[in-house]
Design a protein around this motif. Sequence first.
Motif, PDB file in Angstrom:
ATOM      1  N   ILE A  46      27.620  35.162 -37.091  1.00 53.45           N
ATOM      2  CA  ILE A  46      26.537  34.175 -37.151  1.00 53.45           C
ATOM      3  C   ILE A  46      27.099  32.802 -37.490  1.00 53.45           C
ATOM      4  O   ILE A  46      26.714  31.782 -36.890  1.00 53.45           O
ATOM      5  CB  ILE A  46      25.491  34.584 -38.216  1.00 53.45           C
ATOM      6  CG1 ILE A  46      24.930  35.966 -37.930  1.00 53.45           C
ATOM      7  CG2 ILE A  46      24.366  33.562 -38.270  1.00 53.45           C
ATOM      8  CD1 ILE A  46      23.997  36.475 -39.014  1.00 53.45           C
ATOM      9  N   MET A  47      28.043  32.777 -38.420  1.00 53.22           N
ATOM     10  CA  MET A  47      28.617  31.497 -38.865  1.00 53.22           C
ATOM     11  C   MET A  47      29.351  30.793 -37.719  1.00 53.22           C
ATOM     12  O   MET A  47      29.240  29.574 -37.557  1.00 53.22           O
ATOM     13  CB  MET A  47      29.564  31.742 -40.039  1.00 53.22           C
ATOM     14  CG  MET A  47      28.850  32.310 -41.276  1.00 53.22           C
ATOM     15  SD  MET A  47      29.961  32.949 -42.551  1.00 53.22           S
ATOM     16  CE  MET A  47      30.681  31.439 -43.150  1.00 53.22           C
ATOM     17  N   VAL A  48      30.073  31.570 -36.911  1.00 53.16           N
ATOM     18  CA  VAL A  48      30.767  30.979 -35.765  1.00 53.16           C
ATOM     19  C   VAL A  48      29.751  30.401 -34.776  1.00 53.16           C
ATOM     20  O   VAL A  48      29.914  29.288 -34.251  1.00 53.16           O
ATOM     21  CB  VAL A  48      31.654  32.034 -35.076  1.00 53.16           C
ATOM     22  CG1 VAL A  48      32.242  31.471 -33.781  1.00 53.16           C
ATOM     23  CG2 VAL A  48      32.777  32.478 -36.008  1.00 53.16           C
ATOM     24  N   GLY A  49      28.684  31.159 -34.541  1.00 53.51           N
ATOM     25  CA  GLY A  49      27.650  30.668 -33.632  1.00 53.51           C
ATOM     26  C   GLY A  49      26.971  29.415 -34.148  1.00 53.51           C
ATOM     27  O   GLY A  49      26.621  28.515 -33.371  1.00 53.51           O
ATOM     28  N   TYR A  50      26.808  29.328 -35.471  1.00 53.68           N
ATOM     29  CA  TYR A  50      26.153  28.156 -36.052  1.00 53.68           C
ATOM     30  C   TYR A  50      27.017  26.911 -35.968  1.00 53.68           C
ATOM     31  O   TYR A  50      26.488  25.788 -36.007  1.00 53.68           O
ATOM     32  CB  TYR A  50      25.774  28.444 -37.503  1.00 53.68           C
ATOM     33  CG  TYR A  50      24.506  29.259 -37.647  1.00 53.68           C
ATOM     34  CD1 TYR A  50      23.825  29.719 -36.515  1.00 53.68           C
ATOM     35  CD2 TYR A  50      23.985  29.570 -38.894  1.00 53.68           C
ATOM     36  CE1 TYR A  50      22.669  30.471 -36.645  1.00 53.68           C
ATOM     37  CE2 TYR A  50      22.818  30.315 -39.019  1.00 53.68           C
ATOM     38  CZ  TYR A  50      22.165  30.763 -37.889  1.00 53.68           C
ATOM     39  OH  TYR A  50      21.012  31.490 -38.020  1.00 53.68           O
ATOM     40  N   ILE A  51      28.331  27.088 -35.882  1.00 52.36           N
ATOM     41  CA  ILE A  51      29.187  25.918 -35.666  1.00 52.36           C
ATOM     42  C   ILE A  51      28.888  25.328 -34.286  1.00 52.36           C
ATOM     43  O   ILE A  51      28.735  24.110 -34.121  1.00 52.36           O
ATOM     44  CB  ILE A  51      30.671  26.314 -35.772  1.00 52.36           C
ATOM     45  CG1 ILE A  51      31.001  26.767 -37.197  1.00 52.36           C
ATOM     46  CG2 ILE A  51      31.560  25.137 -35.379  1.00 52.36           C
ATOM     47  CD1 ILE A  51      32.421  27.288 -37.359  1.00 52.36           C
ATOM     48  N   VAL A  52      28.793  26.221 -33.301  1.00 44.93           N
ATOM     49  CA  VAL A  52      28.540  25.781 -31.920  1.00 44.93           C
ATOM     50  C   VAL A  52      27.167  25.133 -31.790  1.00 44.93           C
ATOM     51  O   VAL A  52      26.989  24.143 -31.076  1.00 44.93           O
ATOM     52  CB  VAL A  52      28.667  26.981 -30.956  1.00 44.93           C
ATOM     53  CG1 VAL A  52      28.378  26.551 -29.528  1.00 44.93           C
ATOM     54  CG2 VAL A  52      30.053  27.606 -31.060  1.00 44.93           C
ATOM     55  N   LEU A  53      26.174  25.699 -32.493  1.00 43.86           N
ATOM     56  CA  LEU A  53      24.810  25.171 -32.389  1.00 43.86           C
ATOM     57  C   LEU A  53      24.545  24.026 -33.358  1.00 43.86           C
ATOM     58  O   LEU A  53      23.758  23.121 -33.055  1.00 43.86           O
ATOM     59  CB  LEU A  53      23.799  26.301 -32.654  1.00 43.86           C
ATOM     60  CG  LEU A  53      23.762  27.436 -31.628  1.00 43.86           C
ATOM     61  CD1 LEU A  53      22.866  28.563 -32.128  1.00 43.86           C
ATOM     62  CD2 LEU A  53      23.271  26.924 -30.283  1.00 43.86           C
ATOM     63  N   GLY A  54      25.185  24.072 -34.523  1.00 48.19           N
ATOM     64  CA  GLY A  54      24.912  23.071 -35.547  1.00 48.19           C
ATOM     65  C   GLY A  54      25.485  21.704 -35.247  1.00 48.19           C
ATOM     66  O   GLY A  54      24.858  20.682 -35.558  1.00 48.19           O
ATOM     67  N   LEU A  55      26.673  21.657 -34.656  1.00 50.83           N
ATOM     68  CA  LEU A  55      27.292  20.369 -34.347  1.00 50.83           C
ATOM     69  C   LEU A  55      26.435  19.530 -33.385  1.00 50.83           C
ATOM     70  O   LEU A  55      26.141  18.364 -33.672  1.00 50.83           O
ATOM     71  CB  LEU A  55      28.694  20.586 -33.778  1.00 50.83           C
ATOM     72  CG  LEU A  55      29.760  21.041 -34.791  1.00 50.83           C
ATOM     73  CD1 LEU A  55      31.068  21.376 -34.072  1.00 50.83           C
ATOM     74  CD2 LEU A  55      30.006  19.969 -35.841  1.00 50.83           C
ATOM     75  N   PRO A  56      26.007  20.084 -32.241  1.00 54.49           N
ATOM     76  CA  PRO A  56      25.148  19.269 -31.364  1.00 54.49           C
ATOM     77  C   PRO A  56      23.810  18.923 -31.988  1.00 54.49           C
ATOM     78  O   PRO A  56      23.225  17.882 -31.666  1.00 54.49           O
ATOM     79  CB  PRO A  56      24.981  20.146 -30.112  1.00 54.49           C
ATOM     80  CG  PRO A  56      25.372  21.507 -30.517  1.00 54.49           C
ATOM     81  CD  PRO A  56      26.359  21.371 -31.624  1.00 54.49           C
ATOM     82  N   CYS A  57      23.311  19.787 -32.890  1.00 56.47           N
ATOM     83  CA  CYS A  57      22.050  19.458 -33.577  1.00 56.47           C
ATOM     84  C   CYS A  57      22.240  18.217 -34.447  1.00 56.47           C
ATOM     85  O   CYS A  57      21.389  17.329 -34.477  1.00 56.47           O
ATOM     86  CB  CYS A  57      21.591  20.641 -34.428  1.00 56.47           C
ATOM     87  SG  CYS A  57      20.006  20.385 -35.239  1.00 56.47           S
ATOM     88  N   GLY A  58      23.372  18.152 -35.149  1.00 57.47           N
ATOM     89  CA  GLY A  58      23.661  16.969 -35.958  1.00 57.47           C
ATOM     90  C   GLY A  58      23.845  15.727 -35.111  1.00 57.47           C
ATOM     91  O   GLY A  58      23.392  14.638 -35.465  1.00 57.47           O
TER      92      GLY A  58
END
Length: 240
Positions: free
Chosen positions: A16-28
């Motif tokens: 989940i944490m790896v996936g959140y890096i991919v999704l979180g960066l563009p969200c920011g």
Amino acid sequence: MTLEEVKEAFKAAWPIMVGYIVLGLPCGILCAAAGMDVWMVALMGALFYSGAGQYMIPNMWMAGNPISAIVLSVTLVNTRQMLYGASLSQFCGTAGKFLTFNFGASVTDESFGVNLARFMNGNWTVRKALLVNIMSQSMWFSSNVVGCIVGTAISVPAALASFAMTSLFICLLCMQKLSVENGVAVVGSILGVIVCKLAGLSGPAILIGALVGVFSALAFSLRRTAKGKPSGATDIKVVS
């Protein structure tokens, strides 16, 4: 809390944490494109933990939607969290109220699936499940902040940023079960948005479209049930 519990939780949480890096960066980056400062993104990530909601807020803001439409739309999308909490409550019988509250308040789509599978397989506790949620949220928060910092240094085209909203709903759609009821919900939502756009109601178009889709699917399901036909959707429960 023991070191063994932390290790087990990390073993469950790292995908989940790896996936959140991919999704979180563009969200920011998207938040920065909407004019949010780093401290605003950090505050939102700390107080409001919802990937779909955090993507919707800057997109709808840039599209010129009123705050009332943003709040109602995000609230409507996040109502699914109540279903997650209801499903997981059966495993929280012996846990304390404080622990259960924090666990329920930090559940997301991804951590729900991981923790539910672990609970059903046995040898999983609310404490370990909460650790999974905390690790996941920490990575999401950090990725959002880093993404915002990066976003302040680069320029994101408005058209590309706006497509994030479309991509988000496509992802949510792909996660749904194939059923006639869900098909009716999709068609009803699309038609609702189109009608609103044609009528000049661009602001509340997403909210109204979503409501049209939900009520269309509910009406269709009620009609099928009245005729004695089983409902094929898992998201719509009809009680007679």
